[in-house]
Design an enzyme around this catalytic site. Structure first.
Site, mmCIF file in Angstrom:
data_model
loop_
_atom_site.group_PDB
_atom_site.id
_atom_site.type_symbol
_atom_site.label_atom_id
_atom_site.label_comp_id
_atom_site.label_asym_id
_atom_site.label_seq_id
_atom_site.Cartn_x
_atom_site.Cartn_y
_atom_site.Cartn_z
ATOM 1 N N ASP A 94 0.752 -0.895 -0.125
ATOM 2 C CA ASP A 94 0.091 0.205 0.064
ATOM 3 C C ASP A 94 0.552 1.416 0.281
ATOM 4 O O ASP A 94 2.069 0.964 -0.458
ATOM 5 C CB ASP A 94 -1.263 0.109 1.257
ATOM 6 C CG ASP A 94 -2.025 0.379 1.608
ATOM 7 O OD1 ASP A 94 -2.187 2.044 0.654
ATOM 8 O OD2 ASP A 94 -3.142 -0.133 1.181
ATOM 9 N N ARG A 123 -6.288 15.953 3.301
ATOM 10 C CA ARG A 123 -5.745 15.302 3.853
ATOM 11 C C ARG A 123 -4.043 15.979 3.220
ATOM 12 O O ARG A 123 -3.252 15.090 2.352
ATOM 13 C CB ARG A 123 -5.489 14.137 3.281
ATOM 14 C CG ARG A 123 -5.367 12.300 3.592
ATOM 15 C CD ARG A 123 -4.927 11.036 3.025
ATOM 16 N NE ARG A 123 -4.364 9.980 4.200
ATOM 17 C CZ ARG A 123 -4.097 9.313 3.425
ATOM 18 N NH1 ARG A 123 -4.069 8.930 2.388
ATOM 19 N NH2 ARG A 123 -3.871 8.166 4.531
ATOM 20 N N LYS A 131 -3.947 -0.975 -7.168
ATOM 21 C CA LYS A 131 -5.357 -0.108 -6.045
ATOM 22 C C LYS A 131 -4.598 0.872 -6.436
ATOM 23 O O LYS A 131 -4.251 1.623 -6.308
ATOM 24 C CB LYS A 131 -4.997 -0.439 -4.464
ATOM 25 C CG LYS A 131 -5.418 0.201 -3.298
ATOM 26 C CD LYS A 131 -6.098 -0.373 -2.253
ATOM 27 C CE LYS A 131 -6.326 0.854 -1.461
ATOM 28 N NZ LYS A 131 -6.471 0.112 -0.176
ATOM 29 N N TRP A 132 -5.919 1.671 -7.111
ATOM 30 C CA TRP A 132 -5.870 3.234 -7.511
ATOM 31 C C TRP A 132 -6.885 4.271 -6.569
ATOM 32 O O TRP A 132 -7.860 4.100 -6.674
ATOM 33 C CB TRP A 132 -6.822 3.164 -8.830
ATOM 34 C CG TRP A 132 -6.388 4.480 -9.436
ATOM 35 C CD1 TRP A 132 -7.231 5.563 -9.209
ATOM 36 C CD2 TRP A 132 -6.083 4.883 -10.585
ATOM 37 N NE1 TRP A 132 -6.853 6.901 -9.883
ATOM 38 C CE2 TRP A 132 -6.142 6.261 -11.101
ATOM 39 C CE3 TRP A 132 -5.833 3.785 -11.993
ATOM 40 C CZ2 TRP A 132 -6.004 6.886 -12.137
ATOM 41 C CZ3 TRP A 132 -5.477 5.173 -13.488
ATOM 42 C CH2 TRP A 132 -5.358 6.516 -13.382
ATOM 43 N N ASP A 133 -5.851 4.418 -5.816
ATOM 44 C CA ASP A 133 -6.832 5.431 -4.797
ATOM 45 C C ASP A 133 -7.195 7.178 -5.519
ATOM 46 O O ASP A 133 -6.446 7.404 -5.616
ATOM 47 C CB ASP A 133 -6.188 5.593 -3.676
ATOM 48 C CG ASP A 133 -6.175 5.639 -2.112
ATOM 49 O OD1 ASP A 133 -8.065 5.769 -2.293
ATOM 50 O OD2 ASP A 133 -5.871 5.005 -1.399
ATOM 51 N N TYR A 134 -7.800 7.820 -4.010
ATOM 52 C CA TYR A 134 -8.351 9.290 -4.416
ATOM 53 C C TYR A 134 -8.907 9.647 -3.193
ATOM 54 O O TYR A 134 -10.467 9.066 -2.465
ATOM 55 C CB TYR A 134 -9.428 8.926 -5.748
ATOM 56 C CG TYR A 134 -10.057 10.151 -6.134
ATOM 57 C CD1 TYR A 134 -9.514 10.673 -7.767
ATOM 58 C CD2 TYR A 134 -11.303 10.363 -5.660
ATOM 59 C CE1 TYR A 134 -9.889 11.450 -7.796
ATOM 60 C CE2 TYR A 134 -11.647 11.661 -6.023
ATOM 61 C CZ TYR A 134 -11.318 12.512 -7.132
ATOM 62 O OH TYR A 134 -12.227 13.824 -7.566
ATOM 63 N N ASN A 135 -7.915 10.681 -2.712
ATOM 64 C CA ASN A 135 -8.660 10.230 -0.958
ATOM 65 C C ASN A 135 -9.472 11.658 -0.812
ATOM 66 O O ASN A 135 -8.382 12.219 0.178
ATOM 67 C CB ASN A 135 -7.395 10.065 0.179
ATOM 68 C CG ASN A 135 -7.072 8.490 0.127
ATOM 69 O OD1 ASN A 135 -8.433 8.398 0.222
ATOM 70 N ND2 ASN A 135 -6.135 8.741 -0.013
ATOM 71 N N CYS A 185 -10.551 2.765 -5.703
ATOM 72 C CA CYS A 185 -10.581 3.041 -3.858
ATOM 73 C C CYS A 185 -10.307 4.176 -3.990
ATOM 74 O O CYS A 185 -10.612 5.133 -4.807
ATOM 75 C CB CYS A 185 -9.360 2.276 -3.495
ATOM 76 S SG CYS A 185 -9.592 3.139 -1.620
ATOM 77 N N ASP A 243 -13.295 2.566 4.178
ATOM 78 C CA ASP A 243 -12.364 1.894 5.062
ATOM 79 C C ASP A 243 -12.412 1.760 6.547
ATOM 80 O O ASP A 243 -11.502 0.835 7.097
ATOM 81 C CB ASP A 243 -11.905 3.612 5.192
ATOM 82 C CG ASP A 243 -10.467 3.683 4.208
ATOM 83 O OD1 ASP A 243 -10.248 3.162 3.117
ATOM 84 O OD2 ASP A 243 -10.151 5.355 4.538
HETATM 85 C C1 GLA Z 1 -7.301 5.571 1.736
HETATM 86 C C2 GLA Z 1 -7.297 4.099 0.937
HETATM 87 C C3 GLA Z 1 -6.397 2.862 2.654
HETATM 88 C C4 GLA Z 1 -4.860 2.895 1.998
HETATM 89 C C5 GLA Z 1 -4.672 4.598 2.446
HETATM 90 C C6 GLA Z 1 -3.253 5.235 2.338
HETATM 91 O O1 GLA Z 1 -7.661 5.372 2.415
HETATM 92 O O2 GLA Z 1 -8.671 4.158 1.397
HETATM 93 O O3 GLA Z 1 -7.417 1.264 2.283
HETATM 94 O O4 GLA Z 1 -4.658 2.923 1.101
HETATM 95 O O5 GLA Z 1 -5.594 5.702 1.175
HETATM 96 O O6 GLA Z 1 -3.005 6.137 2.517
#
Ligand code: GLA
Length: 744
Positions: free
Chosen positions: A373, A450, A483-487, A533, A555
């Site tokens: 991750d 964030r 795992k393509w995230d977007y926070n 994600c 999460d």
């Molecule tokens: C998000 C994702 C988590 C993890 C964190 C990493 O919150 O949902 O699963 O990958 O980012 O910073």
């Protein structure tokens, strides 16, 4: 072939991916019939009929949407509604398929435009029809201006789910601006006792099922966040008041769009309920140049005459059969491998020896894919820095990723990696070099979420950069999964580099470029799989699901909270895409302690992953986990591709919840049962299974918890469905699971 809402030009390879998807779907569409004598169009599939007519005012009118009619039934020529008075004339009360804002119209329009001369009147009239293969195209044109709208329809043969979109074409010789656009209107049969179900949520609390009665007025489900969001999900279901999980008529739909979106549910003055949806009209403007076309996202809609449970199963079948990516030549998406993810174990403290130690332990459990991750790149030691700098951190991985990847492969696992490509920390080389690449209004503050800003993916240079770094990463390393995230969500959505009249195009162009990058990466690296994600389940919709194999629903990995989260998720989306990790207990979420077995059973309802710190596990934990991972492999096809029955819902603070999945070939059924806490010696309610063949015999086998002592080893489907199964479940946070295998 028309490729919907993808940026032009697309590479030939990316187009091939789409050709494959379209070919797979082409086999399963139902034919449209045109009756020239009455000017009506009809399509039937599964238990559904949909009919459109052209009325005397040359409007396209919904004639029927509901339970399948007999082939002997014929509809007369469509006739517009007379309206009630000068205040509510015909235009608004006629259930039109697609209506422009113009003339006398007070209901939600499907299209609103402004022409350069200030004229904002658009009255669309039916022009012509075209049936091409399995698709129906209906053309409309404004009464005086060269504005054309082509509606495209396609019905999935197995589920009767209709897919709609609209293409707006500007032949006026000058630009005009689209201010609101939808894929079309779903007209629900006139009725006064309707109930709307929809999904709401927030971070760590996604997928709540809401119910409300529909009265006069309008409910808007929406995201103004730049992406799908979890506050609402673009899905709805409308039923008569008495409909429930197993009975009653249900009209449902979902919008395939990962940008800001809206779905409006409106009951008009004549109590007609209509639903339309597309990109969110708030702060929206799309200047369409002369000769240009704008294609809306797809809006999918279906009908179930046997309750909300069947509505969900139809959605699941559509997703698995036609929508999700699948290997070329394969009818179905690949089964999800059992995955390990290091995030909750290490957070940002990743390094080569630490990841290798976890990988060895994960492999010993039967894990098939090891995912590293956040934290492996740039100066990423916390969420304050590094996003945007997609090169390997040399302190943590002095020899690059290769030694870790080789080790993972030697343990017979695939290697996966976390990325968050649309974001940048102000403390990054990328931002220092390109501060103009983020969404911003000149001279205004740039709000962080964030500690990060949004890259403006609508910009061609940003799109090229993002594609470039990911392509390089995948070309140089043997990576099977991203795992393509977007926070975070958007703020200050400015695009100062383009003329003011085009700046609001950011909402559409960003999303199109996101899809374009995914499509091109998949075309160039066909074996790579991707998870969508977004800090949990904030980017889950039928748009992104065309390009991603699985999604991260939340999460929140507390196995009890997850029961409700997963339950809500399945209203719209298949459990096959629902990644669910077994994490440590007590959880960070609630400090609740749950047994390892309970945590596994909760995660086994979807696509199984493990996200615990394996360095803290005991030998007994390893034994328990090994057995349940092996068990999962023997049932995953049933869970991921089968028919889901929500037997007992965890909604409304229920003490119990039960799900059952029946495999496509009917040979296996898997049941999971959970108990929150028992009181006063009450026994666990009897479980009545569904979806079995009455006369076939099935052997029952528990793999967690205990059946009642008088449970027969084998019995008929009729017995399991009618007499049912009793479990010995007592205490707090208990769980049980069993399979039924058909004896042929
Ligand atoms: C998000 C994702 C988590 C993890 C964190 C990493 O919150 O949902 O699963 O990958 O980012 O910073």
């Amino acid at each position: 072939m028309t490729v919907k809402y993808l940026p032009r030009p697309l590479s030939a390879a990316a187009l091939l991916v789409f050709a494959a998807v379209q070919a797979a779907t082409a086999q399963t569409a139902a034919p449209f019939h045109f009756d020239a004598a009455t000017n009506t169009f009809r399509v039937d599939a599964a238990d559904t009929t949909y009919m459109i007519g052209v009325n005397e005012n040359h409007q396209l009118q919904t004639l029927y949407w509901g339970k399948r009619l007999s082939a002997k039934d014929h509809f007369a020529r469509a006739k517009s509604s007379p309206g009630t008075s000068a205040f509510d004339p015909s235009e608004g009360s006629t259930p039109q398929e697609f209506v422009g804002w113009g003339g006398v119209l007070y209901v939600e329009p499907d299209l609103k435009v402004t022409f350069p001369d200030g004229n904002r009147d658009l009255v669309l009239k039916y022009q012509s029809e075209r049936i091409e293969g399995d698709q129906l195209f209906l053309s409309l044109k404004d009464v005086s201006r060269e504005v054309y709208v082509t509606l495209a329809y396609r019905m999935d043969a197995e589920t009767g789910i209709l897919r709609r979109s609209a293409e707006i074409e500007n032949r006026t010789g000058a630009p005009f601006t689209i201010e609101q656009v939808s894929a079309g209107t779903w007209n629900i049969p006139r009725g006064t006792d309707y109930k709307l179900r929809y999904l709401t949520g927030r971070w760590a609390a996604e997928w709540n099922v809401q119910e409300q009665e529909i009265h006069g007025g309008k409910t808007t489900l929406e995201s103004r966040r730049g992406s799908t969001g979890s506050q609402n999900n673009p899905w709805f279901a409308i039923s008569h008041a008495e409909a429930n999980e197993t009975s009653g008529d249900v009209w449902f739909g979902a919008l395939g769009w990962s940008g800001s979106w809206q779905i409006t549910v409106e009951q008009d003055t004549l109590q007609q309920v209509r639903v339309n949806g597309g990109p969110n009209a708030f702060d929206f403007a799309y200047r369409l140049q002369k000769g240009e076309r704008f294609t809306t996202p797809y809006f999918y809609g279906g009908f179930s005459s046997t309750g909300i449970g069947e509505a969900s199963r139809k959605m699941h079948r559509l997703e698995v059969n036609t929508l999700l990516p699948r290997p070329s030549g394969s009818a179905l998406p690949k089964l999800r491998p059992v995955l390990y993810n290091s995030w909750e174990a290490t957070e940002f403290k990743v390094d080569e020896p630490g990841q290798i130690a976890l990988a060895e332990k994960a492999a010993s459990l039967g894990v098939e894919r090891f995912v590293m991750d956040d934290g492996w790149f740039g100066q990423r030691n916390s969420d304050h820095a590094g996003l945007g700098d997609w090169y390997v951190n040399k302190q943590k991985f002095p020899h690059g990723l290769k030694p870790l990847i080789d080790k993972v492969h030697s343990l017979n696992m695939e290697f996966g990696l976390w990325v968050e490509p649309e974001m940048v920390n102000p403390d990054s080389d990328l931002y220092r070099a390109h501060p103009d690449w983020v969404l911003n209004f000149t001279g205004r503050p740039r709000s962080e979420g964030r500690n990060q800003l949004m890259l403006n993916l609508a910009r061609p240079d940003v799109r090229a950069y993002v594609y470039g770094v990911l392509d390089k990463l995948l070309s140089e390393n043997d990576i099977a999964f991203l795992k393509w995230d977007y926070n975070r969500n958007w703020s200050e959505p400015g695009w100062p580099a383009v003329p003011p009249e085009d700046q609001k195009k950011v909402y559409v162009d960003f999303t199109r470029n996101f899809y374009g990058i995914l499509a091109e990466l998949r075309a160039k690296h066909p074996s790579v799989e991707i998870e969508s994600c977004s800090g949990g389940g904030s980017r889950v919709d039928l748009g992104v699901m065309q390009f991603t194999d699985e999604v991260w629903p939340s999460d929140n990995t507390d196995a009890f909270d997850r029961l409700s989260i997963q339950n809500g998720f399945t209203y719209a989306y298949t459990p096959g895409t629902m990644m669910a990790w077994v994490t440590d207990s007590p959880t960070w979420v609630n400090q609740r302690t749950l047994s390892l077995e309970y945590r596994f059973l909760s995660s086994m309802q979807g696509s199984l992953g493990i996200g615990a710190n394996l360095n803290h596990w005991t030998p007994t934990d390893f034994d328990t986990a090994r057995a349940l991972v092996a068990q999962y492999k023997s049932i995953r096809e049933t869970i991921q591709r089968g028919a889901l029955y929500r037997l007992v819902s965890p909604e409304h603070q229920s003490e119990e919840s039960v799900t059952e999945s029946v495999s496509r070939d009917g040979k296996q059924a898997v049941t999971f049962a959970f108990l929150h806490s028992s009181t006063e010696l009450y026994p666990y309610p009897r479980i009545h299974l569904r979806g079995l063949e009455s006369d076939a015999m099935y052997a029952i086998k528990p793999f967690a918890g205990k059946l009642a002592a008088d449970t027969p080893l084998t019995a008929s489907g009729s017995y399991w469905m009618n007499r049912g199964v009793d479990l010995q479940l007592r205490g707090d946070f208990q769980a049980a699971a069993f399979t039924l295998e058909r004896l042929d």
